[in-house]
Write an enzyme that holds these catalytic residues in place. Sequence first.
Site, PDB file in Angstrom:
ATOM      1  N   GLU A  46      -2.887 -31.136   7.667  1.00 28.96           N
ATOM      2  CA  GLU A  46      -3.276 -30.087   6.726  1.00 28.96           C
ATOM      3  C   GLU A  46      -4.555 -29.361   7.136  1.00 28.96           C
ATOM      4  O   GLU A  46      -4.577 -28.137   7.198  1.00 28.96           O
ATOM      5  CB  GLU A  46      -3.464 -30.671   5.314  1.00 28.96           C
ATOM      6  CG  GLU A  46      -3.877 -29.606   4.289  1.00 28.96           C
ATOM      7  CD  GLU A  46      -4.146 -30.168   2.894  1.00 28.96           C
ATOM      8  OE1 GLU A  46      -3.779 -31.336   2.631  1.00 28.96           O
ATOM      9  OE2 GLU A  46      -4.724 -29.440   2.067  1.00 28.96           O
ATOM     10  N   ASP A  77      -4.488 -34.154   2.743  1.00 27.90           N
ATOM     11  CA  ASP A  77      -5.440 -34.730   1.795  1.00 27.90           C
ATOM     12  C   ASP A  77      -4.649 -35.484   0.726  1.00 27.90           C
ATOM     13  O   ASP A  77      -3.427 -35.344   0.622  1.00 27.90           O
ATOM     14  CB  ASP A  77      -6.230 -33.604   1.094  1.00 27.90           C
ATOM     15  CG  ASP A  77      -7.264 -32.984   2.020  1.00 27.90           C
ATOM     16  OD1 ASP A  77      -7.687 -31.840   1.739  1.00 27.90           O
ATOM     17  OD2 ASP A  77      -7.642 -33.638   3.017  1.00 27.90           O
ATOM     18  N   TYR A 120       0.821  -1.213   0.000  1.00 27.70           N
ATOM     19  CA  TYR A 120       0.000   0.000   0.000  1.00 27.70           C
ATOM     20  C   TYR A 120       0.846   1.250   0.000  1.00 27.70           C
ATOM     21  O   TYR A 120       0.498   2.252  -0.611  1.00 27.70           O
ATOM     22  CB  TYR A 120      -0.962  -0.004   1.197  1.00 27.70           C
ATOM     23  CG  TYR A 120      -2.181  -0.851   0.943  1.00 27.70           C
ATOM     24  CD1 TYR A 120      -2.488  -1.925   1.769  1.00 27.70           C
ATOM     25  CD2 TYR A 120      -3.017  -0.593  -0.145  1.00 27.70           C
ATOM     26  CE1 TYR A 120      -3.604  -2.709   1.525  1.00 27.70           C
ATOM     27  CE2 TYR A 120      -4.121  -1.378  -0.390  1.00 27.70           C
ATOM     28  CZ  TYR A 120      -4.409  -2.433   0.444  1.00 27.70           C
ATOM     29  OH  TYR A 120      -5.501  -3.210   0.195  1.00 27.70           O
TER      30      TYR A 120
END
Lengths: 663, 371
Positions: free
Chosen positions: B203, B255, B104
Amino acid sequence: MTSIAEQLAKKQKEISVSEFFERNRQILGFDSATKSLIMGVKEAVDNSLDACEEASISPDIIVKIDRVDQNEYMVTVEDNGPGIIPRVVPNVFGRLLYGSRFHSLRQSRGQQGIGISATVMYGQMTTGKPATVVSKTEKNGAAVKMDIMVNTKKNTPDVLKEDFVIWDEKEHGTKIEFYMNGRYVVGKQSVLEYLKETAIVNPHATIIFTDPDGKKYIFERATDKMPPPTKEIKPHPEGIELGVLMNMTKVTTANKLSKFLRNDFNRISERVAKEICEKSWLSEDEKPQELTLEQFKQLLAAMSSVKIMAPQTDCLSPIGEVLIRKGLKNVLDESRPEFYAPPVTREPTVYQGNPFLIEVGIVYGGNLPKDQPITILRFANRVPLLYQQGACVITKAIERMDWRRYVLEQRGGEGIPYGPAIVLVHVASTKIPFTSEAKEAIANIPEMQEEVELGLKACGRRLKTHLNKKETKGKTKAKFEIVQEILPLIAEKSAKIVGKDVPSLNGTITKIMNVVWIDDTIKFENKKHKIKITVYNYTPKSQSFSLHLVVPQGSIQDMKVDPIPSEMKDGQKITWELRRLSSTAKVEIALELTGLEAEAYEENELYSSGINPIFIIGADPLPGDWDVEALAVTEVDVSEAPEDLDEEEVDYDEQAEVLNDEQ
Amino acid sequence: MSNDNGTEEKLDNDPVARLYEIASSIYDQLSAGRIPKMVIPLRTKSNIRFDPKLGVWKYGKASGARSAKKTKGAQMLLRTMFVLEFIEDMIAQNKSSTLREMYYISEGWGKGKFSSQDESNLLAEDLEIVTKCVREDFKLRPEENGASVMGDLVITETDRKGKVKKINCRDDVGDSGYGIPYNVEKDKIKLIESGAAFVLAIETGGMFDRLIENGFDEKAGALLVHLKGQPARSTRRFIKRLNEEMNLPVVAFTDGDPWSFRIYASVAYGAIKTAHISEYLATPTAEFVGITASDIVNYELPSDKLTDMDVRALNAELKDPRFNDEFWRGEIETMLQLNKKAEQQALAKYGLDYVTDTYLPEKLTEIGVMR
């Protein structure tokens, strides 16, 4: 007892010209309902334009089509020409093959004189109604009004009604109103398209058209200047045929061969006549009417072997480069093309004793459709050719050329190219060789095809130069941004961080740009074109080369120019020798062109020589044999500038690999 | 940053001096009339090399140049100058900024503005590589927080006011565990003691909660670390410290899909993006328990069809040097053939306790970490 032969002989009778054409109307172009309507309008408009031009009147032509019923239309064509005297009106409109132009050799639209009477005949054949002609020749006089039909058996006019009327709106002019079966369509081959194209190549004419729905289309004239009048010329010896030569001796007034040659032919002087007679083993005093067949053959052979000057070409009236452009712009500006290549008018040349010349215009880009074949606008003696595109020599020339070097797509370099372009080709001649009586397509004469190709190439080159300039300037713009904006900021910041003075950037700039950049501007003020050319040497070394600017004929009288050029050729180019322009230095050239209309000069055509073209932006390399324009120009193939990065160096920021292990 | 083991030391790297060097190089190039450029090691798959001594993947010798010849290069060099100035100012004022804040702040840099957050993150990493410092030396910190830890581990954390707190990551924390801060160096966190047998890096939050609810940390002696997807640097650093200082083996449980494989890879081998500091972030001895493609078959897990993107990712992994061993090649090929992927929570097919009663004990015993 009469023999079979005699019986057959009895049946033979003469068929009149009009009867013949009545039964073979397609020869005149009245094949289909749609086409017939266009032909009807065409013949009348052609006549009007020819008449106005002959009388040096700026043509105002009004065309109106009204629908009578499903198949029948009423067509009205009105002009402000000189008018036709009453005595002659019936023959002009009611008799085929009657006309003043048939016998003369000059560039005109209504060459054959069949035109308007064929329309009248077709109209009466399909509707049974006569044509009505109103014509006024004097300001204070009355106009004559006649209803005319063609007597096809005798090929004479039948005047059904004759009157004198008051026609106050006009000082002089002609109006014809006729009925015919037809079909009104819109699109490529239509009355509107025909009138639109007519307006393009006749920028001196104003055409107002009202269609059957009452919608009005106005094509205002783009210039008040009339085209130079065409002149009649005598036949030229080249390509003349034996039978024609023999016929000429039957009607000549000369009683000596040399006089016959000098008077009745174009470009035969006393000396040339003498030479022809010598070569044909004939005496100069020989009576032309008494020559034998053998002698005619000798004469003909001699005429072709002697070097005879090409015919005068001022009998032709080209539209001219300025007006082609104006005409195109005037009519096409709604399609917003981006670029009008400066048109090309080639020098006249001769085919079979008839002078002809080619003019080419190309319009490119903008809103023109990109993925379609280019639009071809063909014209013969300022008359649009809408049909038989495939058979026309203009099309063949376009198909034969390799357009890929002129920025259009063309598979295999043959056939009609694709791209956002309109190509206009105009053939002007004292005798246009059409493929048929319908005058729809120009015959495929090799000399003509070659001229068209040369014209196309010259115009194509101008298009290419423009597009190249745009492209390379665009590419260099990025570099400009770097050196003019980003680099100084980097220098400033780095200097601040290390606490030293801001370094000079000249060395870096020349390495990044590494080109000679030419910036040029044109300002039109006080009837003069003020041209400024600034040459920046953004290369690390000093450069020496020549810069050329193409200038139109007659624009450099008493010209102010600084610095003084090394060479100036009016109608060709001005050359400056730029010697030892040091790195990061610039040179400013200023000059004024006079005597040109504002739109006649809109882009500086700059060339360079004596420097590797890779290093120049803003000037194309000068084509090899510049001064010999008639020959094909050797193109310098400028390949892409090599990538600036060092061979081994990989651009860090160009790595396309996504570094995030997530999506 | 300093380290007690034999890994490469980064002592005596004065970040200010290093930054000055960069600016100086650009300045000198300009003064000499050359086109300024920065040479940076290429951060691509093709330029990662396995360092056997450290057991991690690092950048190779291939490098690229960021040159002012091209617009993009010139703009990045300008941004670099702005960032250098910005960092210098921060160091002088003893302030710090997040990467987001830096992005920014660049709005006020005119032509030097960043066009995206990613761009400014990458530039910060470029500077790390060139100066051989870490972002924190430049007073730049990331957005992401580290993950959560639950289990038998005692640490001390020095908070922002300088107070030292002793924290037991089971008894002193709530149900979501101890939150890893962005700075996990010794000056901030000290690892005191642990009764765990191994570290289990998980995870998904759902699975993390499942294991806590089932009391798996106590039952198996597992120190549970929730990775929160692609783990932040601080998480990976924390795991590495647990492995090195507490001698705890590390096992990853994710996963079964290509993106999760990459999560494992970043824990074990180092991410391609941060290969320059792999030795600080990667735990080369970390094992992968599942979900593997073979698990989908053997346990008949509910699964989904692979999308085109999944297939592309798997094929890319076949070319990724980090997956170039027999085990991984086999697994990836199997998954491509199966054309299926599965979530770790799919184990619930067999009941909520299946994962802690059957699946994990079976597989962890195979690996050899389970008691």
